[in-house]
Design an enzyme around this catalytic site. Structure first.
Site, PDB file in Angstrom:
ATOM      1  N   SER A 258       0.864  -1.178   0.000  1.00 48.55           N
ATOM      2  CA  SER A 258       0.000   0.000   0.000  1.00 48.55           C
ATOM      3  C   SER A 258       0.899   1.226   0.000  1.00 48.55           C
ATOM      4  O   SER A 258       2.098   1.135   0.256  1.00 48.55           O
ATOM      5  CB  SER A 258      -0.863   0.009   1.250  1.00 48.55           C
ATOM      6  OG  SER A 258      -0.035   0.190   2.387  1.00 48.55           O
ATOM      7  N   LYS A 259       0.272   2.364  -0.266  1.00 47.16           N
ATOM      8  CA  LYS A 259       1.021   3.605  -0.286  1.00 47.16           C
ATOM      9  C   LYS A 259       1.721   3.810   1.060  1.00 47.16           C
ATOM     10  O   LYS A 259       2.891   4.181   1.125  1.00 47.16           O
ATOM     11  CB  LYS A 259       0.047   4.748  -0.556  1.00 47.16           C
ATOM     12  CG  LYS A 259       0.709   5.922  -1.193  1.00 47.16           C
ATOM     13  CD  LYS A 259      -0.293   6.938  -1.675  1.00 47.16           C
ATOM     14  CE  LYS A 259       0.501   8.193  -1.846  1.00 47.16           C
ATOM     15  NZ  LYS A 259       0.008   9.419  -1.869  1.00 47.16           N
ATOM     16  N   ARG A 260       0.976   3.534   2.118  1.00 43.93           N
ATOM     17  CA  ARG A 260       1.514   3.794   3.444  1.00 43.93           C
ATOM     18  C   ARG A 260       2.708   2.924   3.793  1.00 43.93           C
ATOM     19  O   ARG A 260       3.764   3.419   4.162  1.00 43.93           O
ATOM     20  CB  ARG A 260       0.411   3.642   4.506  1.00 43.93           C
ATOM     21  CG  ARG A 260      -0.083   4.971   4.902  1.00 43.93           C
ATOM     22  CD  ARG A 260      -0.718   5.235   6.258  1.00 43.93           C
ATOM     23  NE  ARG A 260      -0.527   4.404   7.381  1.00 43.93           N
ATOM     24  CZ  ARG A 260      -1.477   3.590   7.866  1.00 43.93           C
ATOM     25  NH1 ARG A 260      -2.626   3.466   7.236  1.00 43.93           N
ATOM     26  NH2 ARG A 260      -1.266   2.907   8.961  1.00 43.93           N
TER      27      ARG A 260
END
Ligand code: GLU
Length: 488
Positions: A258-260
């Site tokens: 994920s981006k995070r």
């Protein structure tokens, strides 16, 4: 074969998006097919104005050219969904007329009330489906007159797919094999929103059909949407394209990238970040190709052209693949070495001249040839600023440890020899140095270290003969003199 990449312009092109584009492109190239770019911009709430341009720029940077799409009109355009609205409305009307879709007037409060009514431990997310639609305000429960009256009054409404339970919805996925969903588990998906625009599901199948798409290749996250699409194709009496869902890209520590969690691990997610960080397009393409596909043997280095010949969906795996930034860096080193010195020099020329004053192209190319094996990125060259200017400082630790009393004497003696040297080539310089240590009866290190320090200011680097040849006799002697002054 007609394939498509269908990004939504909701942000910068993601690394996973580029992989999807690449796999579609490669398949089209391999089979002499057509690669279509379609912009899926029907979700106005998530629309980002610069995103489409970023998608186009990043694909161009990577060398992934589309055959049809915005600005490259074929016979089935336009290629932006926002320019195709009338067609989606038409298909929605046909679905209503054939009894496969219906109009629903329920507002947010009514939908929330539905969820409240049915929420339980076994059913935490009650849905609008065959079990609940009978309780709601739609064209299945209201009389025809009432529906007409509400529509006349301009009451907001959506169009929903009418899913009949009790059927197996099956399709063959080129990567996963047979996939079956029970129709009763599928909700009555909204097809046209209250703003009159289609949802992804409707627009996607209408366009894939109208654009003659034969193979849909997309990320695994779209797999749960596919049965809805199959139902829509069936409702319209259309043949669904072949389907292939690419494996997820996983974080090095497991779980979806994920981006995070990517950011936490220093992995850029947007393609333009890779451009900014100086990655070679060939390296990123090669890396992404192997993030899900393998050639079936030990080969690793693949140009875009080689990939176009070798790629096949049969060799795309089902299970998620871990993103490995070190591997990408390795590819970058390899692809950088594939480039000619002159080519890299051309790329760095402006920046080099900005930093170090006028630098000749041929000088730059020679410096690159000396350093290439030690570089991961083209711009790494500038870390060795001694290639372009005399060192301003000398590595203190190394000097404290290795600059002996005898160093100055050795350096002075060798400088005297260099001064006499007429043939300023690597070979002659090497012979001069060997002659010097032999005559003086000293070890190699006794002259190499002070010489390297005075020429570069650091303890490690390229061959000193190459360096002396590059910077020339005058500069070599001047650097030695400065070092003797400062360290002597
Ligand atoms: N617009 C969808 C996306 O953003 C396309 C998914 C598909 O390829 O069907 O990825």
């Amino acid at each position: 074969m007609r394939v498509r990449f269908a990004p939504s312009p909701t942000g910068f092109l993601h690394i996973g998006g580029l992989r999807t584009a690449l796999y579609n492109y490669l398949l089209a190239k391999k089979h002499g097919g057509t690669f279509v770019l379609r912009i899926e911009d029907t979700d106005r709430s998530r629309f980002v104005a610069d995103a489409e341009q970023d998608i186009l720029d990043m694909m161009t940077w990577a060398g992934i050219e589309y055959d049809e799409g915005p600005g490259r009109e074929g016979d089935v355009g336009p290629y932006r969904q926002s320019e195709r609205s009338a067609r989606y409305a038409e298909v929605a009307q046909q679905l209503i007329a054939s009894g496969n879709a219906y109009i629903a007037f329920d507002d947010d409060a009514a939908l929330e009330a539905l969820r409240e009514r049915h929420r339980s431990a076994e059913n935490p997310n009650p849905r609008y489906d065959h079990t609940t639609r009978g309780e709601m305000a739609n064209s299945l429960t209201l009389s025809a007159d009432e529906v007409a009256a509400r529509l006349d009054a301009g009451e907001p409404h959506v169009v929903r797919l009418k899913v009949v339970p009790g059927n197996a919805v099956s399709f063959t996925d080129a990567i996963r094999g047979n996939v079956t969903f029970e129709s009763g588990t599928i909700d009555d998906q909204v097809l046209i929103k209250s703003d009159g625009l289609p949802t992804y599901h409707l627009a996607n199948i209408v366009d894939d059909h109208d654009m003659g798409i034969t193979h849909v290749i997309r990320g695994e996250e779209w797999l749960p949407s596919t049965p809805k699409h199959i139902l829509l194709y069936e409702a319209m009496g259309w043949t669904a394209p072949a389907m292939a869902h690419l494996p997820l890209i996983l974080s090095p520590t497991g779980g979806k990238l994920s981006k995070r969690n990517a950011e936490k691990q220093g992995i850029p997610v947007s393609v333009h970040q890779y451009v900014e960080q100086g990655y070679e397009p060939a390296a990123l393409v090669n890396f992404l190709a192997l993030l899900g596909w393998n050639p079936g043997d030990e080969r690793e280095m693949f140009s875009l052209e080689a990939l176009s010949g070798a790629f096949s969906l049969e060799r795309v795996g089902q299970s998620g693949v871990q993103f490995d930034l070190n591997k990408l860096r390795w590819f970058n080193e390899q692809w950088l070495r594939e480039r000619t010195n002159e080519d890299i020099a051309g790329q760095l020329h402006e920046a080099a001249s900005e930093r170090f004053g006028d630098v000749e192209l041929s000088y730059l190319a020679q410096a690159i040839s000396m350093m290439k094996e030690r570089m991961s990125f083209a711009e790494d060259l500038f870390e060795a600023d001694y290639l372009f200017q005399a060192p301003e400082t000398y590595d203190e630790k190394a000097v404290a440890k290795r600059w002996k009393e005898s160093s100055s004497g050795a350096l002075k003696g060798f400088a005297g020899r260099l001064d006499q040297l007429e043939d300023w080539t690597e070979e002659a310089l090497e012979a001069a140095l060997n002659g010097f240590i032999e005559d003086e009866g000293i070890g190699m290190g006794a002259i190499m270290f002070p010489l390297r320090m005075s020429l570069s200011g650091v303890g490690g680097g390229p061959s000193l003969y190459s360096l002396m040849q590059l910077i020339g006799k005058e500069e070599t002697l001047s650097r030695i003199e400065t070092a003797l002054d400062r360290l002597g």
